[in-house]
Write a protein that holds these residues in place. Sequence first.
Motif, short mmCIF file in Angstrom:
data_model
loop_
_atom_site.label_atom_id
_atom_site.label_comp_id
_atom_site.label_asym_id
_atom_site.label_seq_id
_atom_site.Cartn_x
_atom_site.Cartn_y
_atom_site.Cartn_z
N UNK A 112 10.82 2.64 -0.97
CA UNK A 112 11.29 3.48 1.11
C UNK A 112 11.01 2.05 1.97
N UNK A 113 11.19 1.34 2.85
CA UNK A 113 10.50 0.14 3.80
C UNK A 113 9.22 0.72 4.28
N UNK A 114 8.87 -0.31 5.01
CA UNK A 114 7.92 0.47 5.85
C UNK A 114 8.64 1.23 7.20
N UNK A 115 9.56 0.27 7.50
CA UNK A 115 11.10 0.86 8.90
C UNK A 115 10.39 2.64 8.70
N UNK A 116 11.67 2.75 7.30
CA UNK A 116 11.40 4.12 7.19
C UNK A 116 10.31 5.44 6.56
N UNK A 117 9.14 4.60 5.99
CA UNK A 117 8.74 5.62 5.75
C UNK A 117 7.48 5.52 7.73
N UNK A 118 7.32 4.82 8.50
CA UNK A 118 6.88 5.14 9.96
C UNK A 118 7.24 6.50 10.59
N UNK A 119 6.03 6.93 11.19
CA UNK A 119 6.79 8.31 11.99
C UNK A 119 6.53 9.18 11.31
N UNK B 213 0.81 -1.61 0.21
CA UNK B 213 -0.27 0.45 0.29
C UNK B 213 1.00 1.13 0.18
N UNK B 214 2.79 1.25 0.94
CA UNK B 214 2.82 2.17 1.05
C UNK B 214 3.70 2.69 -0.45
N UNK C 104 -4.09 13.19 -2.00
CA UNK C 104 -5.34 14.13 -2.57
C UNK C 104 -5.72 14.40 -1.19
N UNK C 105 -4.17 15.72 -0.61
CA UNK C 105 -4.25 16.22 0.24
C UNK C 105 -5.15 15.80 1.81
N UNK C 106 -4.75 14.64 1.88
CA UNK C 106 -5.03 14.00 2.98
C UNK C 106 -3.54 13.16 3.57
N UNK C 107 -3.94 13.68 4.94
CA UNK C 107 -2.83 13.45 5.79
C UNK C 107 -2.41 11.62 5.76
N UNK C 108 -1.50 11.67 5.74
CA UNK C 108 -1.25 10.27 5.46
C UNK C 108 0.27 9.30 6.79
N UNK C 109 -0.03 8.80 7.08
CA UNK C 109 0.84 7.92 7.70
C UNK C 109 0.54 6.25 6.97
N UNK C 110 2.39 5.81 8.10
CA UNK C 110 2.09 4.12 7.64
C UNK C 110 2.54 3.55 8.58
N UNK C 111 2.02 1.97 8.17
CA UNK C 111 2.46 1.25 9.64
C UNK C 111 2.40 0.23 9.05
N UNK C 112 3.01 -0.80 9.78
CA UNK C 112 3.04 -2.89 8.84
C UNK C 112 1.78 -3.07 8.60
N UNK C 113 1.97 -3.74 7.80
CA UNK C 113 0.90 -4.54 7.85
C UNK C 113 0.94 -5.63 9.07
#
Length: 289
Positions: A230-237, A221-222, A243-252
């Motif tokens: 980039x891996x989830x480890x680097x994207x989370x946090x 998804x990320x 589409x102008x909406x805040x996005x955060x990432x976590x593990x599956x």
Amino acid sequence: MMKPDAQTVSAALARLARNIDEAERAMTPPSPLPASLPLDIPDDAFLPFIRDAIDGENPSVQQDSLEKGKEDGRQVQFLGASDVLFPDTEARDYSSCSLKELSTLVSSCKNCRLCETRTYTVFGEGQEEHPVVMVIGEGPGRDEDLSGRPFVGKGGQYMDRWFAPIGVSRQTNAYIANIVKCRPPGNRDPLPDEVQACIPYLRRQIALVQPRVILLAGAVAAHAILETKEGVGALRGRTFSYMNIPVIVTYHPAGVLRNLDRLRAPVWEDMKRLASMVGLPVHAGKKQT
Ligand code: URA
Ligand code: SF4
């Protein structure tokens, strides 16, 4: 492994379709189905779905597809289904569709090869108007394919438990969907052209649902939404925007279940961060990740 581009896959499938046509012409009808398919198989690393169907790793796929082929007089219609591949994604415009209309379109969609092996499409579900969060996973697994509902298997049930301590649930204030709406055979990752074929539905879904925050669950998804490797480890946090909406990432959740010792703590951090972004209180006593 290098992923092929759409042109390479398209060329391989065109070659395959020609071989099928030739094989069909060479047969004197009515002739029985051959025991082994007379095909020049393209680099199967590119097309695991074809390999599965041909070498019988997934006999039900092969059988179903052969049955379909028999019905309409073709032998291996599932392989030469060029009419369902590489749709003109850009030309599709869902901007006037309601969520219900979009879901109806998805339920009969044949815009990529995943339509050949799905049981049910999995559109998404939950709070449809301004949920606090829209969770986006990668695609249906087995339980979702059989029920038509997102995140209902073991991983999904586990994910529901992440949300409980921050007062989030699909029954009240969350909407849950996936990058692709049909199950990839054997739960493989969706291929780039499948993501490209399906993502216009998700974009319209996001535009209609207008969540306060988007939570991307897992690398597929990320990568599809943020167009990064980039891996989830680097994207989370971090906080991104789509589409102008805040996005955060976590593990599956399926990945977390396989590695609870290492991943449950970061997921809990991500849940607390999500709660603070949308102003929800955290009931730490109920922590269940
Ligand atoms: N995994 C996903 O990414 N989505 C689902 O709906 C189920 C499992
Ligand atoms: Fe259509 Fe998406 Fe299913 Fe492909 S995965 S057939 S694009 S709904």
